[in-house]
Design an enzyme around this catalytic site. Structure first.
Site, PDB file in Angstrom:
ATOM      1  N   GLY A  42       0.849  -1.182   0.000  1.00  0.00           N
ATOM      2  CA  GLY A  42       0.000   0.000   0.000  1.00  0.00           C
ATOM      3  C   GLY A  42       0.884   1.231   0.000  1.00  0.00           C
ATOM      4  N   GLY A  45       3.898   0.625   2.406  1.00  0.00           N
ATOM      5  CA  GLY A  45       4.844  -0.412   2.016  1.00  0.00           C
ATOM      6  C   GLY A  45       5.529  -0.115   0.689  1.00  0.00           C
ATOM      7  N   ARG A 330     -15.833  13.449  11.722  1.00  0.00           N
ATOM      8  CA  ARG A 330     -16.482  12.178  11.406  1.00  0.00           C
ATOM      9  C   ARG A 330     -17.222  11.551  12.574  1.00  0.00           C
ATOM     10  NH1 ARG A 330     -11.736   9.501   7.687  1.00  0.00           N
ATOM     11  NH2 ARG A 330     -12.165  10.907   5.965  1.00  0.00           N
ATOM     12  N   HIS A 401     -14.464   2.113   8.983  1.00  0.00           N
ATOM     13  CA  HIS A 401     -13.709   2.646   7.874  1.00  0.00           C
ATOM     14  C   HIS A 401     -12.201   2.580   8.077  1.00  0.00           C
ATOM     15  CE1 HIS A 401     -12.608   5.309   4.694  1.00  0.00           C
ATOM     16  NE2 HIS A 401     -12.153   6.215   5.507  1.00  0.00           N
TER      17      HIS A 401
END
Ligand SMILES: Cc1cc2nc3c(=O)[nH]c(=O)nc-3n(C[C@H](O)[C@H](O)[C@H](O)COP(=O)(O)OP(=O)(O)OC[C@H]3O[C@@H](n4cnc5c(N)ncnc54)[C@H](O)[C@@H]3O)c2cc1C
Ligand code: FES
Lengths: 637, 255
Positions: A42, A45, A330, A401
């Site tokens: 990702g 990484g 959020r 999430h």
């Protein structure tokens, strides 16, 4: 255990600079003598693997997908924060630092967050140099937007596909090194264990997902960048293969797990619609910049939304939080959506949804402007729900999430196991109890491009590492254990599917360890999770064989780990008897029902040590000091 | 479009144990499928039943289920990613089918994409093409400020259009020649319209095209089936741009 966070001395503005100077370097010619394993491709990484290879280290990179380009980071939509202050609206390193600590509800380490803010600008420079096509305005300069309630416009974005473009940038840097053979790439591999020799991380065991064969890989240091564990809830916005396995197996080998109960619930996701549902889809937070959130004022109002006049609509965020309105953080937006639905005002077939309405924005700005901003999101919504947000409001509901918790790391991003470094969402570090929008991409790339290249060199130069081979008994033991586990899974031959049990766990987690938690519910979860785990090991049916491409077996292994991890999660949630960040503890609220932190008792990182499956974990506390951002109760009214 | 809440379908799914197995269609009945399911959720339901009956479920690749990772894909009734335009298989919903339909589901077929199992193919050839030049060799650090070089909005939008490619391989599966021109040209184009990409322009296109050719992808003979199935609406004008880049590079290259 003595938790040393290794925070450098000195004024906060100079800590990273001083630290970089004080760390030992490895002579350029010697770097090629060191092998580094990077698990995960990702943002964290891929950027780490590419940067380490550029420095001269010999890198092995691993991922589960068929290509490193498909890591879950690809799905991030909204944007990435940085302290550039291009719009001249008052941003600075200090402000980004301050906002992030405050947004994290004072449960993160100031020094780490300051460094993150300090590095953030370089990330944007790096990405642009790689050809990442960020949005620009007509002058040809980069465009910014305000995101998730920030008072300044510091978010860089690439349409609604920021994660994709950043990841493809990092992937291209990685593939450049693969082409030069400085990185050896191992796709379709799943890490099943960490191997320690003399107490240091010296390699990993992976399963080749095509052949089913186990492989041992040795290294001088292991970098874990395996993402978050949101799928412990079964339904989340995470990709289907996201898991806790790699982190959990490191935990079982001695790495402390910090704040596992800190999860983020995103307010704007497409609601659940059937029991076949496999995942939840996020609708970018940026939609709240123009969309207005409401529910009907009266219970059971089943009129079409467009038939409900303004006077009969409850714009609950605008009414309760006049200064932030629809742009509250959020956690506040999510909790309020839950509250109105709990009060019976929810809409849609399940009554677990609220409206996000673009009618006024379209009237004011014109349809084409809205299409330009959100066209791809509107299309995605329509593909899934068959309804057009241009014509009727979206229906949204909160969903799991992001996970702020993760393996504990020090300032150098090293876990409590020497030689095991943890980056990106997999570590616990920078977002405290609540992550601000557009900050995960920033952190992943900061860790990979600009932190680990320095700190890993220091570790490698400080430690004398003997050469090890993969026929070392530690590797053989780890392989044997992994084989045993796989054989055990395949031999149960019960009557339940892996998903049956994963769904059962997910529902329990959502009900008892979700947006709002209380002591009785958490105790119930702590009691029930081991029972579900027992049921799994008695009654699951894993079809197929071990030496094959076997997706059922892959899922079973991950669910087995979630079932162990969930207990730690609930234990952590139960012990933290305060509300903070995304974690609302019903017993700890202010008079008007807002979250109440208890700083005197809980201003620490809870870093848990593994004592055995089903055994009570040990709690280690890292006390948090706030020299610059004095804790206040957040108020968005 | 279907108006019923649930539908029954007959699936003819390609089953193949491994790259050397001959493979064949298996008939599977999918019953009471909600029209709100995605295609992959429909396969989940089918697989769940098979697992309960101790049968080997259908292997298929997937991850994000949001149409962005490029992991999923199959040929559905002859069309890569199925009948809905600009839509990946994971975003295709069953409301696009009718009760009683027979649906053929096959892997993306191409010489360069060997079948791993059932609907899963090996697309690593794409990674090898990127490794030959699908990048700008800017190392970490030492780059100028992000706003040092303005880029016209037109070019930056063009770059973004091309950069939207998700590398799923549908273009190859749809092409009668199994050509990878759309994929390769999308990356070449993105970097060709950006000033940062100019330095390595010549080697990039030559090396990527040469790798593409060595991976057993076919030639482009302007069928444009690739564009028709691309879930991200990548345009064939990228192929034209790559051809120009290639021509230019062939002239100026010093090799
Ligand atoms: C839908 C969505 C939208 C988002 N939008 C935003 C946004 O706008 N802005 C923002 O800042 N953040 C956003 N986030 C959060 C952000 O995308 C993630 O936190 C971040 O990308 C994580 O990056 P990572 O590198 O840590 O891990 P990931 O990208 O999750 O990568 C994990 C890697 O590890 C590998 N891996 C995992 N387990 C194993 C194993 N056992 N063995 C081998 N390999 C393994 C995987 O193959 C993969 O390569 C969003 C998240 C979601 C879900
Ligand atoms: S599963 Fe990611 S694009 Fe379909």
């Amino acid at each position: 255990m003595n938790l040393n966070s290794n925070i450098p001395e000195g004024p906060i503005e100079q800590r990273w600079t001083n630290h970089k100077f004080n760390m030992k370097l490895i002579n350029p010619a010697n770097k090629k003598k060191f092998n580094v394993i990077v698990v995960g491709t990702g943002l964290a990484g891929a950027s780490a693997a590419a940067s380490l290879a550029e420095l001269g280290y010999k890198v092995k990179s691993f991922c589960m997908q068929d290509s490193p380009r498909r890591a879950h980071s690809i799905a991030a939509q909204g944007g990435i924060n940085a302290n550039k202050n291009y719009p001249n609206d008052g941003d600075s390193t200090y402000r980004l630092f301050y906002d992030t600590v405050k947004g994290g509800d004072y449960r993160s380490r100031e020094s780490n967050v300051y460094r993150l803010a300090e590095i953030s600008g370089s990330i944007i420079d790096q990405c642009v140099a790689q050809g990442v096509p960020f949005a620009r305005d007509y002058s040809g300069y980069l465009d910014n937007r305000s995101f998730g309630g920030a008072q300044v416009s510091r978010t860089f974005y690439a349409r609604g596909q920021t994660g994709q473009q950043l990841l493809l940038g990092a992937y291209s840097a990685l593939m450049k090194e693969v082409g030069k053979q400085t990185v050896e790439m191992f796709p379709r591999r799943e890490m099943l264990d960490l191997v320690l020799i003399d107490g240091k991380a010296r390699g990993i065991i992976v399963r080749n997902l095509i052949t089913g064969k186990l492989e041992s890989h040795t290294a001088d240091a292991v970098v874990l960048a395996t993402g978050g564990y949101g799928n412990v809830y079964f339904l989340s916005t995470n990709a289907m293969n996201s898991n806790v396995t790699a982190a959990w197996r490191c935990h079982k080998k001695g790495a402390l797990f910090a704040n596992p109960c800190f999860t983020q619930i995103h307010p704007t996701c497409i609601p659940v619609h059937g029991d076949y549902q496999s995942k939840l889809t996020l609708m970018s937070e940026s939609l709240r910049n123009d969309g207005r959130v409401w529910v009907p004022k009266t219970k059971g109002d089943t009129r079409k939304p467009s038939d409900i006049p303004d006077s009969e609509r409850f714009y609950y965020l605008e009414e309760k939080y006049p200064s932030f309105g629809n742009l509250v953080p959020r956690d506040v937006a999510s909790r309020n959506a839950k509250n109105v639905c709990d009060d019976g005002l929810g809409v849609g077939s399940t009554n677990l949804a609220v409206y996000l309405d673009f009618k006024d924005a379209i009237a004011k700005q014109g349809k084409s402007k809205i299409t330009e901003k959100y066209g791809n999101l509107f299309d995605m919504y329509q593909r899934i729900t068959d309804a057009s947000p241009y014509k009727e409001p979206m229906m949204i509901y909160p969903a799991i999430h992001y996970t702020m918790g993760g393996l504990w790391v020090d300032y150098n991003l090293q876990s409590s196991i020497p030689g095991l470094f943890v980056l990106g969402e997999a570590n616990f570090s920078d977002h405290g109890a609540n992550r601000l929008g557009a900050s995960a991409l920033m952190q992943g790339l900061a860790d990979g491009y600009f932190v680990i290249p320095y700190t890993i060199g220091h570790y490698l130069s400080e430690h004398k590492l003997n050469e090890v081979n993969n026929d070392h008994s530690a590797f053989e033991d780890a392989q044997r254990q992994a084989t045993n586990k796989i054989e055990r899974l395949l031999s149960i031959k019960g009557s339940k599917t892996v998903d049956d049990i994963h769904k059962e766990l997910g529902l329990l987690m959502w009900d008892k360890c979700g947006m709002a938690r209380n002591e009785a519910g958490l105790k119930e979860a702590i009691e029930k999770i081991p029972k579900i785990r027992d049921d799994f090991w008695k009654n699951v049916n894993v079809t197929g064989s071990e030496g094959d491409f076997n997706q059922t077996l892959e899922r079973a292994g991950r669910v087995a780990d979630f079932l162990e991890f969930a207990e730690l999660f609930a234990t952590d949630a139960e012990h933290r008897k305060e509300s903070c960040g995304g974690h609302f503890r019903e017993e700890s609220q202010t008079e008007d029902g807002e979250a109440k932190r208890i700083d005197e008792e809980y201003s620490y990182v809870a870093a848990w040590g593994f004592e055995g499956v089903g055994e009570k974990p040990t709690l280690n506390k890292e006390k948090l000091e706030f020299e610059h951002c004095k804790p206040t109760q957040r108020s968005y009214k | 479009m279907s108006s019923e809440k649930t539908i029954n379908l007959t699936l003819k799914v390609w089953r193949q144990k491994g790259p050397t197995d001959a493979g064949k269609f298996q008939t599977i009945h999918a019953k009471d499928i909600s029209v709100d399911c995605s295609f992959l959720e429909m396969l989940d339901i089918v697989n769940d039943e098979m697992a309960r009956g101790d049968q080997d479920p259908v292997a298929f690749d997937h991850d994000c289920r949001e149409g962005i990772c490029g992991m999923c894909g199959a040929v559905v009734n002859g069309i890569a990613h199925g009948p809905q335009s600009e839509t990946t298989l994971c975003q295709l919903h069953m409301r696009k089918f009718n009760n009683g339909d027979t649906i053929y589901v096959e892997p993306f077929r191409a010489k360069a994409f060997p079948i791993v199992k059932d609907l899963v193919v090996d697309r690593s050839a794409f990674d090898r093409i990127i490794a030959k030049g699908g990048f700008i060799s800017a190392k970490t650090g030492g780059v100028p400020d992000a706003n040092a070089i303005p880029i016209s909005k037109v070019n930056s939008d063009l770059a973004m259009d091309a950069a939207g490619c998700i590398g799923c391989g549908a273009c190859v599966a749809a092409c009668p020649n199994a050509s990878a021109m759309l994929f390769t040209s999308a990356k070449v184009s993105q970097l060709a319209v950006l000033p940062q990409g100019a330095v390595e322009r010549t080697e990039r296109v030559l090396n990527m095209v040469s790798q593409m050719d060595s991976e057993q992808f076919g030639n482009c003979s302007n069928h444009y089936e690739c564009e028709a199935v691309c879930p991200k609406a990548i345009k064939v004008e990228n192929i034209a741009r790559m051809n120009r880049e290639y021509l230019r590079a062939s002239v100026v290259s010093r090799d």
